[in-house]
Design an enzyme around this catalytic site. Structure first.
Site, short mmCIF file in Angstrom:
data_model
loop_
_atom_site.label_atom_id
_atom_site.label_comp_id
_atom_site.label_asym_id
_atom_site.label_seq_id
_atom_site.Cartn_x
_atom_site.Cartn_y
_atom_site.Cartn_z
N ASP A 90 0.70 -0.59 -6.17
CA ASP A 90 0.26 0.87 -5.70
C ASP A 90 0.77 1.82 -6.81
OD1 ASP A 90 2.96 0.33 -4.96
OD2 ASP A 90 2.82 2.41 -3.83
N GLU A 155 5.38 0.64 -2.63
CA GLU A 155 6.52 0.92 -3.47
C GLU A 155 6.94 2.42 -3.85
OE1 GLU A 155 9.40 1.18 -6.69
OE2 GLU A 155 7.64 2.01 -6.61
N1 BES Z 1 9.21 1.73 -11.71
C1 BES Z 1 9.90 2.89 -11.04
C2 BES Z 1 11.52 2.63 -11.06
C3 BES Z 1 12.12 3.20 -12.34
C4 BES Z 1 11.73 4.46 -12.80
C5 BES Z 1 12.72 2.33 -13.01
C6 BES Z 1 12.19 4.82 -13.95
C7 BES Z 1 13.26 2.55 -14.27
C8 BES Z 1 12.96 3.93 -14.60
C9 BES Z 1 9.20 2.61 -9.42
O1 BES Z 1 8.06 2.24 -9.36
C10 BES Z 1 9.60 3.94 -8.77
O2 BES Z 1 9.01 4.83 -9.42
N2 BES Z 1 10.06 4.20 -7.63
C11 BES Z 1 10.43 5.12 -6.84
C12 BES Z 1 10.85 4.53 -5.46
C13 BES Z 1 10.92 5.63 -4.66
C14 BES Z 1 9.46 6.32 -4.16
C15 BES Z 1 11.67 5.27 -3.18
C16 BES Z 1 11.33 5.94 -7.46
O3 BES Z 1 12.34 5.73 -8.35
O4 BES Z 1 10.89 7.23 -7.33
ZN ZN Z 2 7.17 4.35 -9.88
#
Ligand code: BES
Ligand code: ZN
Length: 455
Positions: A90, A155
Site C-alpha cells: 500500500d 502499513e
Molecule cells: N517506510 C516507512 C518508515 C520509514 C520512514 C522508515 C522514514 C525510515 C524513514 C513506512 O512505510 C512508514 O511510512 N510508516 C508509517 C507508519 C505509520 C502510518 C503508523 C510512518 O512512519 O509514518
Molecule cells: Zn511510508
C-alpha cells in the site's frame, strides 16, 4: 556457491525488471482512502501473480481490512535457515496533487530517477527481493535459504490486521531472521543498516465552542471561539525550546548512549543537507540536541493537520463552532504508546478552555524498536550492502515507524534486519516521491548477495 550468473542475470535484465516495477507502481493502492479498495486488491493480486511466477506457494489471506499476501518455498529444507521477507504494497495518499511534477501513478523517468507514489516506500524496495529470487530461479542457482514472504496492504494506515495474524500464526511465520527493506540509507554514498525505529501515537482531537457558527460582530468576545481554543491547546503542547509539555511524557525515554552520540557526530550531518532535503531555512528542534539526535533518538510531537472555520476565498466573519487537529507523536524506546496516548488525552482535556467540549481519539499506535547489532544476520546484511552498493555501510537509526517490527521481535523471537535501499531525499509521503534507478538495481543485487552470504 557461484553468485556470478545471478549477478549477471540481474545486470542483463535491468530493463525488463524496471518495466515490471512500473506496472506495479501504476496501481494506486492508497490504503487511507476507501475508494481505492479495488486498487488494494489489484496490488495484492499483482503480488500473488509475481510470487507464483517465482515458483513459491502463495496465499492471499483475507482479513477484516486489506489482504495479506503470504508465500513460501515449495520445499522447506530443514537443513537450511529460513528468512522471512516483509514489505507493504500500500502507499500514502497523493495530496497535494498540484505539487507533483509528474502524475503519481504514471511512473516517469527523468535523469535516472523514477518518480511515482510508492516507488521508494515501499514498492521499489520490496520488489528487489523478488528480482533476486527470480535471478536465482532463472539461472538455476540454488537459493541457500528457505524463503517466507509476507506483504501487507495497511502499513501506511496503521492497520492492525497483520498484528493479529502474526500473533495467531507464529509457527507459520517462524524464521531465523526477518528481512525488511523499507528504510533509507544514510546518503547516496553510504548504505546503512538501521537498528532503531520510532514508535508512534496518532491522535485526533476536536473542540466545540458554540452550537453553530456565529456572526463575529454579534457574538465576538462573548463565547469561546473554537479555532482560538484549538490554537491555545496546540500552543500548550510544546514550549519554545521544543520540549513537550505533557507531564510524564519523557519518563521512560531511553537516553542515547555516549557512544551513539559519538557515532552520530562522526556522520557529520550538516545543516546544508537538512536545508536541501527539507526546503526549510534552518534546523529547529528540542534544545540541547543535534539534528541527528533529534531525528533518531528523541521523541517528537507534530501537528499533522488542522481544520476549523472558514479558509475559502475572500472573507467570512464568523466565530467558528468547531475545530480539530491530528497529532502524531514519535516515540523512542522504552516509551509505551498506550501510556502516552492516555497522558496526551488527559493533558488536552486539562488545558482546554473549560467552555469547550473536547473529544480525543487515538487513531493508531506502534511500539518503538531497538535491534541488537551483534547478531550474525547483521554482519551478513552489511557485507551484502557493501557488495551491492560498492560503498562502506554504516549503522543508523530512523525517525519513521514500521509498526509490525516490534510484534515480529516479540512473537517470532527472530532478529530483524532493516536493509534499506531508499534515500532520505526520496520524498516519501510527499509530492514527487522518487527512487534512483541505481538504488533499485543495486538493491536487487544486495538481496542476491545476502542469499550468497548465508550459503
Ligand atoms: N517506510 C516507512 C518508515 C520509514 C520512514 C522508515 C522514514 C525510515 C524513514 C513506512 O512505510 C512508514 O511510512 N510508516 C508509517 C507508519 C505509520 C502510518 C503508523 C510512518 O512512519 O509514518
Ligand atoms: Zn511510508
Amino acid at each position: 556457491m557461484n553468485i556470478t550468473p545471478v549477478i549477471d542475470y540481474l545486470e542483463k535484465h535491468k530493463d525488463q525488471h524496471l518495466k515490471e516495477l512500473i506496472e506495479f507502481l501504476k496501481i494506486p493502492s492508497i490504503s487511507a482512502l476507501k475508494k481505492h479498495k479495488p486498487d488494494i486488491e489489484k496490488a495484492a493480486d499483482f503480488m500473488v501473480n509475481k510470487l507464483e511466477e517465482l515458483d513459491l506457494d502463495v496465499e492471499k489471506i483475507q482479513t477484516p481490512g486489506n489482504p495479506l499476501v503470504y508465500a513460501q518455498s515449495k520445499k522447506m529444507d530443514p537443513s537450511k535457515k529460513t528468512l522471512l521477507f516483509y514489505g507493504h504494497y500500500d502507499v500514502q495518499p497523493v495530496d497535494p496533487i498540484d505539487l507533483w511534477d509528474y502524475p503519481p501513478f504514471e511512473p516517469t523517468i527523468v535523469n535516472d530517477t523514477i518518480y511515482a507514489r510508492g516507488v521508494s516506500d515501499d514498492k521499489g524496495q520490496l520488489y528487489s527481493h523478488l528480482m533476486a529470487i527470480e535471478a536465482f530461479r532463472q539461472t538455476s542457482t540454488e537459493i541457500p535459504v528457505n524463503i517466507k514472504i509476507i506483504f501487507e496492504g495497511e502499513e501506511e494506515g496503521g492497520g492492525e490486521n497483520i498484528y493479529k495474524f502474526t500473533e495467531n500464526n507464529p509457527e507459520k511465520l517462524a524464521c531465523d531472521a526477518v528481512i525488511i527493506s523499507d528504510t533509507s540509507q544514510y546518503n547516496e554514498n553510504t548504505p546503512a543498516i538501521c537498528y532503531s525505529l520510532k514508535g508512534i501515537v496518532y491522535m485526533e482531537f476536536r473542540v466545540k465552542g458554540s452550537g453553530m457558527d456565529l456572526h463575529s460582530g454579534s457574538f465576538g468576545g462573548v463565547v469561546k471561539n473554537a479555532c482560538n481554543g484549538l490554537a491555545e491547546i496546540i500552543a500548550d503542547l510544546k514550549n519554545k525550546d521544543g520540549v513537550i509539555q505533557i507531564p510524564g511524557f519523557y519518563d521512560n525515554v531511553l537516553e542515547l548512549e555516549q557512544s551513539e552520540k559519538e557515532e552520530f557526530a562522526s556522520l557529520q550531518y550538516s545543516d546544508e543537507v537538512l536545508k536541501k532535503d527539507t526546503g526549510s531555512s534552518a534546523p529547529h528542534g528540542e534544545k540541547g540536541y543535534t539534528t541527528l539526535e533529534r531525528m533518531w533518538g528523541r521523541p517528537t510531537l507534530d501537528v499533522n493537520g488542522i481544520w476549523g472555520g472558514y479558509s475559502g476565498e475572500g472573507g467570512k466573519t464568523i466565530i467558528p463552532s468547531t475545530a480539530g487537529a491530528k497529532v502524531s507523536m514519535r516515540l523512542v524506546p522504552n516509551q509505551n504508546p498506550q501510556r502516552i496516548a492516555k497522558l496526551f488525552r488527559e493533558y488536552v482535556l486539562q488545558v482546554a478552555h473549560p467552555s469547550l467540549e473536547v473529544e480525543v481519539d487515538t487513531l493508531h499506535t506502534a511500539v518503538p524498536v531497538l535491534i541488537p547489532r551483534d547478531h550474525e544476520i547483521t554482519q551478513s546484511g552489511i557485507n551484502a550492502l557493501e557488495k551491492g552498493f560498492a560503498n562502506k555501510a554504516k549503522f543508523i537509526r530512523e525517525g519513521g515507524s514500521i509498526p509490525i517490527v516490534a510484534t515480529f521481535q516479540k512473537s517470532l523471537k527472530a532478529p530483524v534486519l532493516l536493509l534499506g535501499y531508499g534515500l532520505p531525499n526520496d520524498n516519501i509521503h510527499s509530492p514527487n516521491e522518487r527512487y534512483l534507478l541505481q538504488n533499485f538495481y543495486n538493491g536487487n543485487k544486495t538481496t542476491a548477495y545476502l542469499f550468497d552470504e548465508l550459503s
